[in-house]
Design an enzyme around this catalytic site. Structure first.
Site, PDB file in Angstrom:
ATOM      1  CG  ASP A  96       7.151   5.294  -4.349  1.00  0.00           C
ATOM      2  OD1 ASP A  96       6.883   4.438  -3.478  1.00  0.00           O
ATOM      3  OD2 ASP A  96       7.208   6.508  -4.118  1.00  0.00           O
ATOM      4  CB  SER A  97       9.055   0.290  -2.387  1.00  0.00           C
ATOM      5  OG  SER A  97       8.648   0.951  -1.228  1.00  0.00           O
ATOM      6  CB  SER A  98       3.878   2.839  -2.709  1.00  0.00           C
ATOM      7  OG  SER A  98       4.526   3.442  -1.636  1.00  0.00           O
ATOM      8  CB  THR A 136      13.442   7.838  -1.186  1.00  0.00           C
ATOM      9  OG1 THR A 136      12.027   7.810  -1.074  1.00  0.00           O
ATOM     10  CG2 THR A 136      13.938   9.224  -0.872  1.00  0.00           C
ATOM     11  CB  THR A 148      11.900   3.073   3.307  1.00  0.00           C
ATOM     12  OG1 THR A 148      11.127   4.230   2.987  1.00  0.00           O
ATOM     13  CG2 THR A 148      13.373   3.388   3.239  1.00  0.00           C
ATOM     14  CG  ASP A 149       6.784   4.017   1.381  1.00  0.00           C
ATOM     15  OD1 ASP A 149       7.277   4.466   2.440  1.00  0.00           O
ATOM     16  OD2 ASP A 149       6.316   4.751   0.483  1.00  0.00           O
TER      17      ASP A 149
HETATM   18  N1  ASN Z   1       8.040   6.080  -1.233  1.00  0.00           N
HETATM   19  C1  ASN Z   1       9.409   5.704  -1.103  1.00  0.00           C
HETATM   20  C2  ASN Z   1       9.519   4.236  -1.515  1.00  0.00           C
HETATM   21  O1  ASN Z   1       9.172   3.382  -0.762  1.00  0.00           O
HETATM   22  C3  ASN Z   1       9.878   5.905   0.317  1.00  0.00           C
HETATM   23  C4  ASN Z   1      11.362   5.744   0.512  1.00  0.00           C
HETATM   24  O2  ASN Z   1      12.059   5.033  -0.175  1.00  0.00           O
HETATM   25  N2  ASN Z   1      11.927   6.388   1.529  1.00  0.00           N
HETATM   26  O3  ASN Z   1       9.898   3.955  -2.631  1.00  0.00           O
END
Ligand code: ASN
Length: 597
Positions: free
Chosen positions: A123-125, A52, A155-156
């Site tokens: 996106d880390s997902s 993000t 963050t995910d």
């Molecule tokens: N979906 C985002 C990720 O993990 C969430 C984030 O970074 N806050 O890439």
């Protein structure tokens, strides 16, 4: 690092517990006076993987945008000092920025950082172990070129990547900080700026040889965190280990918690992560068929997320039977609790049933850390099954709380420190610890100078930190390296001293050992990963010619052992070989000729 820019700024130090140097700050007793010091330059590599922090709204929703971050950061004054950059002697690349100086105590270095963007940004997902490998490779490739590393990440799955990297990075000696944000850095109100700034300050100023995660003013051990909030800026929790650092008015490092290596090996990465692993969370009524299906080949190991202190039903023979069949097939089962806090034990009969069938107790590991550890250990194909299980139960990177072995010697055991404390009229535990911390650097440096290993051991046993620098940032390792006290150097390295400590003059223990031609020490430091900076390597030519001219063969051997190319030209374009031929030192001519052949 001369040649980049003239050092600017000075600051006043002398207050208990403030950050003073790139290793541990030597806490000093308040004596009234201050000392001013020039700012050294350090290099930090920022590996941008996505997340993000660098996302922009697109038709399908928020997604990362490539080639945007460095340009955008250059326009943010708290993240880039364009005036300083313009003044520097070397041209900065388009992706290299300079963190402005601050008048706060928390900054004592000029931090120059370069952004390396991975492609595609994710996106880390969407991340997989292949992406962990990609990041680890970049760390390996750039390890000697930078003083510290920041990894921008979504963050995910940040807790998974942090855990995985903590295992993949073997014998880590430098600071790696993962960070990201909940709101893109391009938004008016966002957490990305503060997170990036904090991560840069920590990676640039402190040698914390761990894979860490910095978020919302706290630095955590990467393999201890879990994402607990999808909406708050305070997104992460480290339920079983206090933060490694708190960024309040000052950045206070909890040095006693920092993980220390106990060997003298060089940094390397392990990329063979086993993918046949998984997480299985039990729940009331889980069917034996579901467990059986999950444990089918090619599954080689699972993290079993159990209740409370590691309990699974012991009134379900069908379920236990499936688990037993799996362990009999050499599937490794690692037991972790579903609770956020606490540890697996065999307190209950329901927990003991699992232990009896060969399930490995995962103590207080997070599921993220347990999965990463399983993947790492099962990727060590050279180990037997028993060796792998043993490794899983051991504390490899501070990911679990291991039981204390033997009683800890306390401050009470030091008559000397107690006497001083009495003289200074201090009595409470905290004040006593402050006296100890203030005295340790000087005492340890003195012991390192005389090679007094017993004194060093005593200081360490009473909780003194042997990595602390003295008033000039000189650590016991610097002193022992100068003196050539090999046994002491080895002891210090094994108790976690960092080879990357720089004193106020920018000298590392390796530079000191070269100056004093301590060949054995140079060899040991190099084995542990010590290296010269690019600047030191580039500037060596003239020194080599001077040594050649003087017939100083030990001096030349020292530089050679330290990894310097002895064919380098001096300032006038002459090679050491030409110089020594003209000077006629036969032994040195032979030595250099041998190296060239
Ligand atoms: N979906 C985002 C990720 O993990 C969430 C984030 O970074 N806050 O890439």
């Amino acid at each position: 690092m001369a040649g980049l820019a003239e050092p600017t700024g000075s600051r006043v130090c002398g207050v208990l517990g403030k950050a003073l140097c790139c290793t541990e700050p030597a806490p000093v007793l308040e004596l009234g006076g201050g000392c001013s010091r020039a700012m050294a330059e350090v290099r930090v590599l920022v590996i941008n993987t996505g997340g993000t922090i660098g996302m922009v709204p697109q038709s399908e929703g928020l997604a990362p945008e490539a080639n945007k971050l460095a340009g955008a950061l250059k326009k943010i004054p708290i993240l880039h000092d364009s005036a300083y950059a313009a003044k520097m002697h070397i041209r900065l690349g388009t992706d290299t920025l300079v963190l402005p100086h601050s008048n706060q105590q928390s900054q004592n270095k000029t931090i120059i950082y370069t952004i390396l963007e991975l492609s595609p940004l994710l996106d880390s997902s969407n991340m997989t172990p292949a992406d962990w490998r990609k990041i680890a490779k970049q760390l390996e490739e750039n390890y000697e070129k930078y003083d510290g590393f920041v990894i921008l990440h979504g963050t995910d799955t940040m807790a998974y990547t942090a855990s995985a990297l903590s295992f993949m990075c073997e014998n880590l000696g430098k600071t790696i900080v993962l960070t990201g944000s909940q709101v893109p850095i391009y938004e008016l109100r966002n957490d990305g700026r503060a997170n990036l700034l904090g991560a840069l300050l920590i990676a640039g100023q402190f040698v914390i040889p761990e894979v860490c995660l910095y978020f919302h003013n706290k630095l955590y051990r990467g393999n201890r965190v879990t994402k607990v909030d999808a909406e708050s800026f305070n997104a992460f929790s480290s339920p079983n280990l206090p933060p490694l650092a708190n960024a309040e008015i000052d950045i206070t490092i909890n040095w006693e918690t920092v993980w220390r290596a106990s060997n003298t090996k060089k940094f390397e990465i392990h990329t063979n992560m086993n993918s046949n692993v998984g997480l299985l969370r039990i729940f009331p009524g889980i069917t034996a068929a579901a467990v059986k299906a999950f444990l089918q080949s090619p599954m080689e190991g699972i993290v079993l997320e159990t209740y409370g202190s590691g309990n699974a039903p012991n009134n379900r023979p069908d379920l236990l039977d499936e688990l037993k069949k799996a362990t009999d097939r050499d599937v490794v089962i690692l037991n972790c609790t579903q609770c956020l806090r606490g540890t697996v034990s065999s307190l209950y009969a329901t927990g003991k049933a699992l232990k009896d069938m060969g399930v490995v107790a995962g103590a207080d590991m997070t599921p993220e850390a347990a999965l990463a550890k399983l993947s790492y250990v099962l990727g060590k194909s050279e180990l037997t099954l028993d060796e792998k299980k043993k490794m899983l139960s051991e504390n490899l990177r501070g990911e679990m709380t291991s039981m204390p072995v033997g009683a800890k010697i306390t401050l009470k055991d030091s008559r000397f420190i107690q006497e001083i404390a009495r003289y200074l009229h201090v009595s409470c535990k905290e004040e006593l610890a402050a006296v100890r911390d203030a005295l340790t650097p000087s005492l340890a440096c003195a012991a390192a100078k005389t090679g007094d290993l017993d004194a060093l051991k005593a200081l360490q046993n009473m909780g003194g930190n042997l990595s602390s620098g003295d008033f000039d940032g000189r650590t016991p390792l610097h002193v022992a390296s100068c003196e050539g006290n090999l046994e002491v150097v080895e002891y210090l390295l094994k108790t976690g001293a960092t080879v990357y400590a720089k004193d106020r003059f920018g000298a590392t223990p390796l530079m000191n050992a070269i100056q004093f031609r301590q060949l054995d020490v140079i060899y040991l430091l190099r084995t542990t990963g010590a290296h010269l900076s690019n600047q030191e390597l580039m500037n060596a030519g003239t020194e080599l010619c001077s040594l050649a001219f003087n017939g100083d063969i030990d001096g030349l051997k020292a530089w050679h052992l330290a990894g310097v190319d002895l064919n380098q030209c001096g300032y006038d374009g002459e090679t050491p070989h030409n110089v020594v031929k003209a000077a006629g030192h036969v032994e040195v001519i032979e030595f250099l000729s041998q190296l060239m052949s």
